[in-house]
Motif scaffolding. Structure first.
Motif, PDB file in Angstrom:
ATOM      1  N   ILE A   1      -0.708  36.213  -5.214  1.00 17.42           N
ATOM      2  CA  ILE A   1      -0.830  37.610  -5.655  1.00 17.42           C
ATOM      3  C   ILE A   1       0.391  38.010  -6.468  1.00 17.42           C
ATOM      4  CG2 ILE A   1      -0.993  40.017  -4.892  1.00 17.42           C
ATOM      5  CD1 ILE A   1      -2.446  38.890  -2.343  1.00 17.42           C
ATOM      6  N   LYS A   2       1.563  37.653  -5.980  1.00 16.83           N
ATOM      7  CA  LYS A   2       2.817  37.987  -6.657  1.00 16.83           C
ATOM      8  C   LYS A   2       2.814  37.494  -8.101  1.00 16.83           C
ATOM      9  CE  LYS A   2       6.200  35.242  -6.194  1.00 16.83           C
ATOM     10  NZ  LYS A   2       7.300  34.364  -5.981  1.00 16.83           N
ATOM     11  N   ASP A   3       2.321  36.298  -8.322  1.00 14.01           N
ATOM     12  CA  ASP A   3       2.361  35.667  -9.643  1.00 14.01           C
ATOM     13  C   ASP A   3       1.153  36.006 -10.517  1.00 14.01           C
ATOM     14  OD1 ASP A   3       4.760  34.475  -8.891  1.00 14.01           O
ATOM     15  OD2 ASP A   3       3.785  32.621  -8.218  1.00 14.01           O
ATOM     16  N   SER A   4       0.211  36.811 -10.003  1.00 13.83           N
ATOM     17  CA  SER A   4      -1.062  37.036 -10.696  1.00 13.83           C
ATOM     18  C   SER A   4      -1.046  38.153 -11.733  1.00 13.83           C
ATOM     19  CB  SER A   4      -2.141  37.378  -9.668  1.00 13.83           C
ATOM     20  OG  SER A   4      -1.904  38.688  -9.145  1.00 13.83           O
ATOM     21  N   GLY A   5      -0.110  39.054 -11.630  1.00 14.80           N
ATOM     22  CA  GLY A   5      -0.136  40.224 -12.495  1.00 14.80           C
ATOM     23  C   GLY A   5      -0.888  41.399 -11.886  1.00 14.80           C
ATOM     24  N   ILE A   6      -1.493  41.212 -10.725  1.00 12.00           N
ATOM     25  CA  ILE A   6      -2.148  42.317 -10.022  1.00 12.00           C
ATOM     26  C   ILE A   6      -1.070  43.313  -9.622  1.00 12.00           C
ATOM     27  CG2 ILE A   6      -3.396  42.973  -7.909  1.00 12.00           C
ATOM     28  CD1 ILE A   6      -4.822  40.215  -8.119  1.00 12.00           C
ATOM     29  N   GLN A   7      -1.324  44.584  -9.884  1.00 13.82           N
ATOM     30  CA  GLN A   7      -0.340  45.632  -9.608  1.00 13.82           C
ATOM     31  C   GLN A   7      -0.445  46.112  -8.161  1.00 13.82           C
ATOM     32  OE1 GLN A   7       2.021  46.878 -12.100  1.00 13.82           O
ATOM     33  NE2 GLN A   7       1.347  44.828 -12.679  1.00 13.82           N
ATOM     34  N   PHE A   8       0.715  46.363  -7.563  1.00 12.23           N
ATOM     35  CA  PHE A   8       0.802  46.868  -6.196  1.00 12.23           C
ATOM     36  C   PHE A   8       2.100  47.648  -6.056  1.00 12.23           C
ATOM     37  CE2 PHE A   8       2.253  42.482  -6.494  1.00 12.23           C
ATOM     38  CZ  PHE A   8       3.570  42.586  -6.076  1.00 12.23           C
ATOM     39  N   ASP A   9       2.196  48.424  -5.004  1.00 11.28           N
ATOM     40  CA  ASP A   9       3.452  49.087  -4.699  1.00 11.28           C
ATOM     41  C   ASP A   9       4.302  48.168  -3.837  1.00 11.28           C
ATOM     42  OD1 ASP A   9       5.198  51.441  -4.816  1.00 11.28           O
ATOM     43  OD2 ASP A   9       4.845  51.542  -2.658  1.00 11.28           O
ATOM     44  N   GLN A  10       3.717  47.677  -2.765  1.00  8.28           N
ATOM     45  CA  GLN A  10       4.409  46.734  -1.890  1.00  8.28           C
ATOM     46  C   GLN A  10       3.490  45.565  -1.562  1.00  8.28           C
ATOM     47  OE1 GLN A  10       5.599  49.083   1.575  1.00  8.28           O
ATOM     48  NE2 GLN A  10       7.703  49.023   0.831  1.00  8.28           N
TER      49      GLN A  10
ATOM     50  N   LEU B   1      -9.562  52.946  -4.317  1.00 12.69           N
ATOM     51  CA  LEU B   1      -8.508  52.308  -5.123  1.00 12.69           C
ATOM     52  C   LEU B   1      -8.010  51.022  -4.455  1.00 12.69           C
ATOM     53  CD1 LEU B   1      -6.405  55.457  -6.103  1.00 12.69           C
ATOM     54  CD2 LEU B   1      -7.969  54.162  -7.571  1.00 12.69           C
ATOM     55  N   THR B   2      -7.811  51.100  -3.151  1.00 12.29           N
ATOM     56  CA  THR B   2      -7.359  49.924  -2.409  1.00 12.29           C
ATOM     57  C   THR B   2      -8.405  48.818  -2.480  1.00 12.29           C
ATOM     58  OG1 THR B   2      -6.059  51.337  -0.943  1.00 12.29           O
ATOM     59  CG2 THR B   2      -6.549  49.103  -0.153  1.00 12.29           C
ATOM     60  N   ALA B   3      -9.660  49.177  -2.283  1.00 13.41           N
ATOM     61  CA  ALA B   3     -10.737  48.184  -2.354  1.00 13.41           C
ATOM     62  C   ALA B   3     -10.832  47.579  -3.752  1.00 13.41           C
ATOM     63  CB  ALA B   3     -12.063  48.821  -1.947  1.00 13.41           C
ATOM     64  N   ALA B   4     -10.586  48.366  -4.794  1.00 10.65           N
ATOM     65  CA  ALA B   4     -10.610  47.836  -6.166  1.00 10.65           C
ATOM     66  C   ALA B   4      -9.509  46.797  -6.349  1.00 10.65           C
ATOM     67  CB  ALA B   4     -10.460  48.970  -7.175  1.00 10.65           C
ATOM     68  N   THR B   5      -8.349  47.027  -5.752  1.00 11.03           N
ATOM     69  CA  THR B   5      -7.271  46.033  -5.811  1.00 11.03           C
ATOM     70  C   THR B   5      -7.670  44.781  -5.032  1.00 11.03           C
ATOM     71  OG1 THR B   5      -5.591  47.740  -6.081  1.00 11.03           O
ATOM     72  CG2 THR B   5      -4.841  45.596  -5.268  1.00 11.03           C
ATOM     73  N   LEU B   6      -8.310  44.967  -3.883  1.00 15.73           N
ATOM     74  CA  LEU B   6      -8.773  43.816  -3.105  1.00 15.73           C
ATOM     75  C   LEU B   6      -9.831  43.027  -3.876  1.00 15.73           C
ATOM     76  CD1 LEU B   6      -8.957  45.273   0.518  1.00 15.73           C
ATOM     77  CD2 LEU B   6      -7.080  44.020  -0.588  1.00 15.73           C
ATOM     78  N   GLU B   7     -10.649  43.703  -4.668  1.00 14.43           N
ATOM     79  CA  GLU B   7     -11.629  43.009  -5.519  1.00 14.43           C
ATOM     80  C   GLU B   7     -10.903  42.091  -6.515  1.00 14.43           C
ATOM     81  OE1 GLU B   7     -14.842  42.706  -5.359  1.00 14.43           O
ATOM     82  OE2 GLU B   7     -15.549  44.443  -4.239  1.00 14.43           O
ATOM     83  N   GLN B   8      -9.803  42.562  -7.065  1.00 14.01           N
ATOM     84  CA  GLN B   8      -9.017  41.727  -7.986  1.00 14.01           C
ATOM     85  C   GLN B   8      -8.483  40.487  -7.268  1.00 14.01           C
ATOM     86  OE1 GLN B   8      -5.979  43.845 -10.268  1.00 14.01           O
ATOM     87  NE2 GLN B   8      -7.139  45.727  -9.959  1.00 14.01           N
TER      88      GLN B   8
END
Length: 143
Positions: A98-107, A37-44
Motif C-alpha cells: 500500500i505504501k508503495d502504491s500511490g494510494i492516498q491515506f492519512d495514516q 470514502l473509506t470503502a472507496a479506498t479499500l476498493e483501491q
C-alpha cells in the motif's frame, strides 16, 4: 446496504465487542458518508492486491471505541478508518505494498504485525507511516 461494489455497511460496522456488551454501533448519516470514502479506498487496495480484503474493525461508536481501548481521537469513530488483512499477505507485506502504491491515506499503521490500519482524514491527507510493535507507542515508518 452496499457502500461500494465490494464493501457493505454491515461489514464496516460489525463489532464483536458491541454485540457482547450490548453497545449500539449504529453510525450517523455523516459517518456513513465517511464510510463510503473509506470503502472507496479499500476498493483501491482490493484492486491492488487482486483479492478480497478482510475488515477486522471499521466504524466504532465512541462507546465501542472506549470498550476496545481505542484512542480517543481515533479515525474509526468518524468512519474514516479500517483495520484490514488480506489472505496470502503478511500485514507487513500488505502495508509496504500500500505504501508503495500511490494510494492516498492519512495514516498507514502496521499494528503488532497482526493487521494494517488504513486511516483517512477530513482535511489534508498526511500519508503518515507508523508501526506499533508494543503497547508503548508508535515508531515512524513501516519497519
Amino acid at each position: 446496504m452496499n457502500l461500494t461494489e465490494h464493501f457493505t455497511l454491515a461489514e464496516m460496522t460489525i463489532s464483536e465487542t458491541a454485540v457482547r456488551q450490548g453497545i449500539d454501533n449504529t453510525p450517523s448519516l455523516a459517518v456513513i458518508d465517511n464510510l463510503k470514502l473509506t470503502a472507496a479506498t479499500l476498493e483501491q487496495i482490493r484492486t491492488l492486491v487482486g483479492k478480497p480484503i478482510i475488515v477486522t474493525s471499521g466504524y466504532r461508536s465512541p462507546a465501542v471505541n472506549k470498550a476496545v481501548g481505542g484512542a480517543s481521537n481515533s479515525a474509526h469513530v468518524l468512519g474514516l478508518a479500517a483495520d484490514i488483512n488480506v489472505p496470502g499477505y503478511t500485514p507487513k507485506a500488505l502495508a509496504n505494498l500500500i505504501k508503495d502504491s500511490g494510494i492516498q491515506f492519512d495514516q498507514l499503521i502496521l499494528e503488532f504485525d497482526r493487521w494494517v490500519h488504513v486511516g483517512l482524514a477530513a482535511g489534508k491527507l498526511r500519508n503518515q507511516l507508523l508501526t506499533i510493535r508494543t503497547g508503548t507507542g508508535y515508531m515512524s515508518g513501516i519497519v
